[in-house]
Motif scaffolding. Structure first.
Motif, short mmCIF file in Angstrom:
data_model
loop_
_atom_site.label_atom_id
_atom_site.label_comp_id
_atom_site.label_asym_id
_atom_site.label_seq_id
_atom_site.Cartn_x
_atom_site.Cartn_y
_atom_site.Cartn_z
N GLU A 179 0.88 -1.17 0.02
CA GLU A 179 0.03 -0.18 0.09
C GLU A 179 0.71 1.49 0.56
O GLU A 179 0.77 2.54 0.94
N PRO A 180 1.69 1.46 -0.73
CA PRO A 180 2.88 2.53 -1.11
C PRO A 180 1.91 3.56 -1.99
O PRO A 180 0.91 3.61 -2.58
N LYS A 181 2.01 5.04 -1.46
CA LYS A 181 0.98 6.13 -2.19
C LYS A 181 1.52 6.46 -2.83
O LYS A 181 2.83 7.01 -3.31
N ASP A 240 -2.40 10.11 -3.55
CA ASP A 240 -2.48 8.97 -1.97
C ASP A 240 -3.12 7.45 -2.63
O ASP A 240 -3.75 6.83 -2.40
N MET A 282 -3.04 3.64 -3.26
CA MET A 282 -2.71 2.26 -2.51
C MET A 282 -3.10 1.38 -2.99
O MET A 282 -3.48 0.35 -2.91
N TYR A 320 -3.50 2.65 -11.19
CA TYR A 320 -2.18 2.05 -10.96
C TYR A 320 -2.25 1.46 -12.06
O TYR A 320 -2.64 1.19 -13.02
#
Length: 239
Positions: free
Chosen positions: A88-90, A100, A102, A153
């Motif tokens: 869950e990197p931002k 943000d 994730m 993403y």
């Protein structure tokens, strides 16, 4: 010119070069090894059968990075090929309006070609349960896959991965195939799920399937339409 700091850099483009198949296969073998640990040697107090989605993903991540990465369990899943595994990197979406986002897992590689957006270079993985309470079309597709297609993403990449935590009776063929024959709004499938090259089923995993999807957003940096994205689907047996 001190130490070449101001040498003209090599050109970097969008999208970034695809991740090679041998690297993807190493990652998939590592994911299966981590899943096997959750099934056979779980952390004390963790129950794979009853845990909710977020707990399973946390345990999965820790098994992958703490117990499999660089431990000699899966050849190639080490610091010679990979930088890190994060949960869950931002990150930003394609037009930077949402800072943000994730993804469940993000795996960075060593020795990648120069990228226009280093922060966006790597394998993005989204994980979803697949069972009676989490329908394939409504949950896996509309809350998982679609994030790759609409540029939340992996927008700088041309490949990504979905992982399904599949209960008994749920398999890619026919469940995912049927769902994508009449896909939810926002998902345009160029190909239906088909077995990926060199992927084989394991004791607790299906063979990996691939789908290809058109994307409709344009890169702000170039004004060019994002190319299709290939999504690899790894469904792991939960029971």
């Amino acid at each position: 010119m001190v130490l070449g700091f101001y040498d003209k850099p090599s050109p970097a483009r969008l999208p970034h070069p695809p991740i090679r198949l041998p690297v993807l296969l190493v990652i998939e073998h590592a994911l299966c090894a981590a899943w096997e640990l959750l099934r056979t040697r779980p952390r004390v107090g963790f129950n794979l059968s009853s845990a909710d989605e977020d707990v399973v993903t946390l345990e999965f991540y820790e098994a992958l990075f703490d117990r499999v990465f660089d431990k000699g369990i899966v050849k190639g899943f080490d610091r010679q090929v990979f930088c890190s595994v994060t949960r869950e990197p931002k990150i930003r979406n394609y037009n930077y309006k949402h800072p943000d986002k994730m993804p469940d897992l993000f795996i960075r590689l060593v020795g990648r070609p120069i990228s226009l957006r280093n922060s966006q270079d790597g394998l993005f993985i989204e994980c979803k349960p697949v069972d009676t309470g989490h329908a394939v079309r409504e949950h896996y597709c509309k809350k998982g896959m679609i994030r790759f297609i609409r540029g939340e993403y992996a927008w700088a990449m041309t490949n990504a991965m979905m992982v399904g935590y599949a209960r008994k009776g749920y398999t890619i063929s026919p469940k995912l195939i049927d769902a994508l024959k009449s896909p939810p709004k926002g998902i345009s499938s160029i190909t239906l799920p088909r077995p990926c090259r060199q992927s084989k089923a394991g004791t607790n995993s299906e063979a990996v399937y691939c789908t290809v999807h058109a994307r409709t957003f344009k890169y702000g940096e170039t004004g060019e339409l994002a190319p299709p994205i290939t999504i690899r689907h790894l469904w792991l047996k939960r029971e």
